[in-house]
Design an enzyme around this catalytic site. Sequence first.
Site, PDB file in Angstrom:
ATOM      1  N   GLU A 221      11.109 107.118  59.950  1.00  0.00           N
ATOM      2  CA  GLU A 221      10.925 105.845  60.259  1.00  0.00           C
ATOM      3  C   GLU A 221       9.122 105.608  59.849  1.00  0.00           C
ATOM      4  O   GLU A 221       8.334 106.708  59.685  1.00  0.00           O
ATOM      5  CB  GLU A 221      10.503 105.971  61.110  1.00  0.00           C
ATOM      6  CG  GLU A 221      10.221 104.599  62.248  1.00  0.00           C
ATOM      7  CD  GLU A 221      10.823 103.208  61.440  1.00  0.00           C
ATOM      8  OE1 GLU A 221       9.699 102.148  61.158  1.00  0.00           O
ATOM      9  OE2 GLU A 221      11.745 102.503  61.105  1.00  0.00           O
TER      10      GLU A 221
ATOM     11  N   ARG B  39      16.020  94.498  72.892  1.00  0.00           N
ATOM     12  CA  ARG B  39      16.398  95.196  71.771  1.00  0.00           C
ATOM     13  C   ARG B  39      15.572  96.517  71.643  1.00  0.00           C
ATOM     14  O   ARG B  39      16.415  97.253  71.428  1.00  0.00           O
ATOM     15  CB  ARG B  39      15.535  94.645  70.676  1.00  0.00           C
ATOM     16  CG  ARG B  39      16.163  93.746  70.054  1.00  0.00           C
ATOM     17  CD  ARG B  39      15.839  92.465  69.282  1.00  0.00           C
ATOM     18  NE  ARG B  39      15.987  93.681  67.998  1.00  0.00           N
ATOM     19  CZ  ARG B  39      16.804  93.369  67.125  1.00  0.00           C
ATOM     20  NH1 ARG B  39      18.043  92.487  67.180  1.00  0.00           N
ATOM     21  NH2 ARG B  39      17.066  94.217  66.043  1.00  0.00           N
TER      22      ARG B  39
ATOM     23  N   TYR C  43      19.383  83.101  76.342  1.00  0.00           N
ATOM     24  CA  TYR C  43      20.258  84.332  77.458  1.00  0.00           C
ATOM     25  C   TYR C  43      19.459  84.708  77.882  1.00  0.00           C
ATOM     26  O   TYR C  43      18.559  85.125  77.453  1.00  0.00           O
ATOM     27  CB  TYR C  43      21.217  84.570  75.953  1.00  0.00           C
ATOM     28  CG  TYR C  43      20.561  85.587  75.092  1.00  0.00           C
ATOM     29  CD1 TYR C  43      20.377  86.698  75.048  1.00  0.00           C
ATOM     30  CD2 TYR C  43      20.728  84.806  74.051  1.00  0.00           C
ATOM     31  CE1 TYR C  43      19.993  87.310  74.148  1.00  0.00           C
ATOM     32  CE2 TYR C  43      21.099  85.239  72.752  1.00  0.00           C
ATOM     33  CZ  TYR C  43      20.053  86.781  73.279  1.00  0.00           C
ATOM     34  OH  TYR C  43      19.913  87.855  72.029  1.00  0.00           O
TER      35      TYR C  43
ATOM     36  N   ASP D  85      19.857  95.059  56.461  1.00  0.00           N
ATOM     37  CA  ASP D  85      19.420  93.764  55.931  1.00  0.00           C
ATOM     38  C   ASP D  85      18.510  94.185  54.248  1.00  0.00           C
ATOM     39  O   ASP D  85      18.036  92.803  53.537  1.00  0.00           O
ATOM     40  CB  ASP D  85      17.667  93.520  56.782  1.00  0.00           C
ATOM     41  CG  ASP D  85      18.260  92.983  57.834  1.00  0.00           C
ATOM     42  OD1 ASP D  85      19.342  92.143  58.131  1.00  0.00           O
ATOM     43  OD2 ASP D  85      16.851  92.484  58.829  1.00  0.00           O
TER      44      ASP D  85
END
Length: 425
Positions: free
Chosen positions: A35, A109, A229, A312
């Site tokens: 990462e 998230r 939401y 992606d």
Amino acid sequence: MTSQSFTVTIAGGGLGGLTTALSLRRRGLRTTVLESAPQLGEVGAGIQTAPNASRILLGLGLRHHLAAIRTEPLDQVRRRWQDGSIIAQLPLGDRVKQEYGAPYWHYHRADLHRVLLDACLDPDGAGPVVQVFTNARVVDIDGSDAERPVAVTADGRRFDADVLIGADGIRSAVRDAMGLPDTLVFSGEMAFRALIPGDKIAADPATRFLLDRYHSTIWYGPDRHLVHYMIRGGEFLNVVAIVPNTLDVRDDDPSTWTAPASADELVESFPGWDDRVASMLSKAEGDASSWAMYRRHRDPVWVDGHVALLGDAAHAMLPYQAQGASQAMEDAAVLAEELGAVTRSGIAGALVRYVSRRATHAGMVQDASLENMRFYHLPDGPEQEARDAQLRTFSGESDVSYDWLWRGTPLNNPDLESFSYPFVR
């Protein structure tokens, strides 16, 4: 399950990368995640997981952890921009579980990312099952040994493995190192993203209705639309507002693709809309941003030898189907099935089969998301009226049906294929 003796390196520790790592490790492969950020985490925003993604996450044994952090919308509501009138309303909740065998859930998230990371690092207190390195930005691939690709990081570290997966996002360095064409396209639109405290929503009579029953809501209007939401059980209202771009975007400089935004900017971007929209957006003080919307041209080339792309990096799509992360999770599940069924000598074939099972499916979602940019933003008139009539059927939006989308890519794993939902409410 075939006995495994090979290793996989994954560039990228986002939702797609961690789902891939966990899916592969559950198949017995030794997995390392690289990462680029100094610490693992996700942006402060909401995410929707339709049944096609929920089915995968639940199949990884995360049911109780997910149930603890999810918010469940009971309906999908579609509203008209000018007066907020309801175009259509469809039950979600139990109906979705019964029809698709998995729920439609909303998350913060960061909460979903933490569940995946914890499962990778210390499942049931048994110690790490996935090695994770931060401050490890992959910038190149040493492919001198075609069957043992080496990920090279910005600080010169080298991580060799039998397979390298590029799950490193829309500006994928792995993709660039593979020599694939630059397929990024700017949409001309941008998204405002904001988390609005639920207590602010509850305190205002104009917006209090949002807490009466949790919805997944879309407002449709000329040249723009609005999605909102609740997440964390009503602690925040997650807002995504798509409008024509005003950022000074340069394709070669991702730092220009995002910027802080003010509540005033959000309100001013929706002139003439129902007063409740302005009341809602005015509460976004201090926690809003704008993001240029990019996508990739549909392209089925995701593999070169023992290197493959995912999420992606392979098929970045506009957010008009709420499927970007969900499609990356489908990638992860199919990739794990294919690699988990072979020995080292079968890696190249497994990666080719992964792409053959996923590229057309993900490409169709890319195309449908692009078509929805026009479909959502029609000016008032006969075409808009025909669209609203179609929306009332809930058969789908542009080119794909919800039934096809939410059933997802067929999996070979019988445990997932027969998955049902008789549990946590």
